[in-house]
Design a protein around this motif. Structure first.
Motif, PDB file in Angstrom:
ATOM      1  N   GLU A   1      16.133  28.578  -7.452  1.00  0.00           N
ATOM      2  CA  GLU A   1      17.319  28.314  -6.347  1.00  0.00           C
ATOM      3  C   GLU A   1      16.847  27.611  -5.253  1.00  0.00           C
ATOM      4  N   ASP A   2      15.672  27.680  -4.578  1.00  0.00           N
ATOM      5  CA  ASP A   2      14.982  26.784  -3.728  1.00  0.00           C
ATOM      6  C   ASP A   2      14.073  25.703  -4.199  1.00  0.00           C
ATOM      7  N   ALA A   3      14.238  25.369  -5.294  1.00  0.00           N
ATOM      8  CA  ALA A   3      13.522  24.444  -5.722  1.00  0.00           C
ATOM      9  C   ALA A   3      13.856  22.912  -5.254  1.00  0.00           C
ATOM     10  N   VAL A   4      12.734  21.992  -5.162  1.00  0.00           N
ATOM     11  CA  VAL A   4      12.974  20.619  -4.441  1.00  0.00           C
ATOM     12  C   VAL A   4      12.633  19.864  -5.480  1.00  0.00           C
ATOM     13  N   THR A   5      13.468  18.727  -5.702  1.00  0.00           N
ATOM     14  CA  THR A   5      13.263  17.890  -6.808  1.00  0.00           C
ATOM     15  C   THR A   5      12.463  16.632  -6.121  1.00  0.00           C
ATOM     16  N   ILE A   6      11.152  16.206  -6.788  1.00  0.00           N
ATOM     17  CA  ILE A   6      10.614  15.037  -6.462  1.00  0.00           C
ATOM     18  C   ILE A   6      10.628  13.907  -7.417  1.00  0.00           C
ATOM     19  N   LYS A   7      11.026  12.943  -7.039  1.00  0.00           N
ATOM     20  CA  LYS A   7      11.376  11.439  -7.938  1.00  0.00           C
ATOM     21  C   LYS A   7       9.913  10.871  -8.019  1.00  0.00           C
ATOM     22  N   VAL A   8       9.524  10.719  -9.259  1.00  0.00           N
ATOM     23  CA  VAL A   8       8.207   9.669  -9.414  1.00  0.00           C
ATOM     24  C   VAL A   8       8.596   8.640 -10.152  1.00  0.00           C
ATOM     25  N   SER A   9       7.801   7.592 -10.386  1.00  0.00           N
ATOM     26  CA  SER A   9       7.881   6.224 -10.909  1.00  0.00           C
ATOM     27  C   SER A   9       7.610   6.616 -12.615  1.00  0.00           C
ATOM     28  N   GLU A  10       8.130   5.661 -13.205  1.00  0.00           N
ATOM     29  CA  GLU A  10       7.701   5.701 -14.751  1.00  0.00           C
ATOM     30  C   GLU A  10       6.349   5.377 -14.879  1.00  0.00           C
ATOM     31  N   LEU A  11       5.593   4.828 -14.006  1.00  0.00           N
ATOM     32  CA  LEU A  11       4.237   4.514 -14.384  1.00  0.00           C
ATOM     33  C   LEU A  11       3.254   5.817 -13.992  1.00  0.00           C
ATOM     34  N   ASP A  12       4.116   6.637 -13.361  1.00  0.00           N
ATOM     35  CA  ASP A  12       3.327   8.059 -13.055  1.00  0.00           C
ATOM     36  C   ASP A  12       3.496   9.043 -13.955  1.00  0.00           C
ATOM     37  N   VAL A  13       4.177   8.813 -15.110  1.00  0.00           N
ATOM     38  CA  VAL A  13       4.143   9.643 -16.172  1.00  0.00           C
ATOM     39  C   VAL A  13       3.657   9.422 -17.556  1.00  0.00           C
ATOM     40  N   ASP A  14       3.284  10.320 -18.163  1.00  0.00           N
ATOM     41  CA  ASP A  14       2.845   9.866 -19.697  1.00  0.00           C
ATOM     42  C   ASP A  14       3.774  11.065 -20.594  1.00  0.00           C
ATOM     43  N   LYS A  15       4.070  10.393 -21.827  1.00  0.00           N
ATOM     44  CA  LYS A  15       4.788  10.863 -22.784  1.00  0.00           C
ATOM     45  C   LYS A  15       3.849  11.790 -23.593  1.00  0.00           C
ATOM     46  N   LYS A  16       4.096  12.980 -23.911  1.00  0.00           N
ATOM     47  CA  LYS A  16       3.379  14.006 -24.550  1.00  0.00           C
ATOM     48  C   LYS A  16       4.190  14.775 -25.537  1.00  0.00           C
ATOM     49  N   GLY A  17       4.178  14.364 -26.874  1.00  0.00           N
ATOM     50  CA  GLY A  17       5.211  14.926 -27.840  1.00  0.00           C
ATOM     51  C   GLY A  17       6.618  14.521 -27.358  1.00  0.00           C
ATOM     52  N   ASP A  18       7.544  15.568 -27.113  1.00  0.00           N
ATOM     53  CA  ASP A  18       8.867  15.312 -26.767  1.00  0.00           C
ATOM     54  C   ASP A  18       9.080  15.238 -25.374  1.00  0.00           C
ATOM     55  N   ALA A  19       7.818  15.430 -24.544  1.00  0.00           N
ATOM     56  CA  ALA A  19       8.167  15.759 -23.105  1.00  0.00           C
ATOM     57  C   ALA A  19       7.158  14.858 -22.224  1.00  0.00           C
TER      58      ALA A  19
END
Length: 365
Positions: free
Chosen positions: A289-307
């Motif tokens: 309920e009190d979660a805060v969404t943080i947006k990041v750049s595509e450069l900040d993520v790696d694809k691991k399997g389907d996630a």
């Protein structure tokens, strides 16, 4: 409707209050000889049910054949007739008795047709002074009723449209008596014109008719209509309603305006990569309920399997979603900028090769 055997809501009401439930329509495959027998009664939950067939589940809400539908006092008997024929026979009997007549009613739910604004088609109606409030249509030779030229588009200060403040336009006379009258100040929502634009395209300069019958008969219906899914519940719905009325009036020759519809998929904004944290700053479920969404750049993520996971901390999973373009999300891709940089043909070609026409696709511009 007061037919608990053939209407779901009536059936629920009858069961709830233990009212008698009588079947008067049976499935078409049921022999007409299986007419309802007053002595054949059964129990339907807590309601008292009278059915023509022990195997016929109620409520039965589909077309079928009439049963238990005769009256010795009136002489009307529709037993064994299919639903459509039974309706016609009842209507004919009512007209013969002088207690009813056949009439076609048009109904479209949730259509807010009157708008309190300047732009739009004005209603050709007036309200005579001292009358009972009933609107009077202006004569056909005074059509089309045109909007007045003005540079005052601000609200009138009342619930009425800006037209209410233009005295020279709103004050007029009753076409029947010549007495003072006031024009309707609401306007139509422009669908009154756009609903039949495809017909006017066929014969745009005809001064005496909406469309020439020979031209309409040659060109209509439209072979293929390509429009978005959102379009389908606005213009297409209203255009079909309008076309049905024009067909009944004999203006058009086709019952349907469009032979085939293809709805292209929506182009969404760019894919957004996000993860959520709780009040303590630690990663948490996005359902919290009190979660805060943080947006990041595509450069900040790696694809691991389907996630997707954060490069800085692979234990934190990120979501990858594209959303409908909106100013509030800040994900609008302005086509004007693309056209200026790459040209209009390049943008069109890019859109055509984004994927299947019907699919929803994320922009990668």
């Amino acid at each position: 409707m007061a037919v608990p055997g053939h209407d779901a809501r009536d059936y629920e009401f009858a069961v709830r209050f233990n009212l008698h439930i009588k079947q008067v329509v049976a499935a078409a495959e049921t022999p007409s000889s299986a007419s309802a027998d007053a002595s054949s009664t059964g129990s339907s939950e807590s309601g008292s049910s009278e059915s023509s067939s022990s195997n016929q589940a109620l409520p039965y809400c589909e077309p079928g054949v009439a049963v238990a539908s005769s009256s010795s006092s009136s002489g009307l008997d529709i037993n064994g007739l299919p639903t459509a024929e039974a309706k016609n026979k009842v209507i004919a009997w009512l007209e013969q008795q002088g207690i009813g007549k056949r009439q076609v009613n048009y109904k479209l739910r949730d259509w807010l047709f009157a708008r309190q604004r300047y732009w739009g088609e004005p209603f050709p109606l007036v309200y005579p002074e001292g009358g009972d409030g009933t609107a009077v249509a202006i004569p056909e030779d005074q059509l089309p009723l045109m909007l007045p030229d003005t540079d005052q588009f601000k609200p009138s200060g009342t619930p009425e449209s800006p037209l209410a403040a233009i005295d020279s336009w709103v004050n007029t006379t009753d076409p029947a008596t010549g007495a003072h009258a006031r024009r309707e100040t609401s306007t139509m929502p422009q669908w009154a014109g756009s609903c039949w634009y495809y017909l006017r395209f066929i014969d745009p300069s005809n001064p005496t008719a909406l469309v020439d019958k020979k031209l309409e008969n040659y060109w209509m219906p439209v072979d293929l209509y390509v429009g978005g899914a959102e379009h389908a519940v606005l213009h297409l719905l209203y255009a079909r309603f309008w076309h049905k009325v024009l067909y009944d009036l004999g203006v058009v020759s086709s019952k349907e305006p469009f032979a085939r519809l293809v709805s292209q998929g929506m182009i969404l904004g760019e894919v957004e990569y996000c993860y959520t944290v709780g009040p303590d700053g630690k990663p948490c479920s996005e359902d919290q309920e009190d979660a805060v969404t943080i947006k990041v750049s595509e450069l900040d993520v790696d694809k691991k399997g389907d996630a997707y996971v954060l490069k800085s901390d692979p234990s934190i999973r990120a979501t990858a979603r594209a959303h409908k373009m909106s100013k509030s999300r800040g994900n609008v891709v302005n086509p004007d900028d693309v056209v200026e940089e790459c040209g209009g043909d390049s943008l069109r070609l890019y859109e055509m090769f984004m994927g299947p026409l019907r699919d929803t696709k994320a922009s990668t511009l």
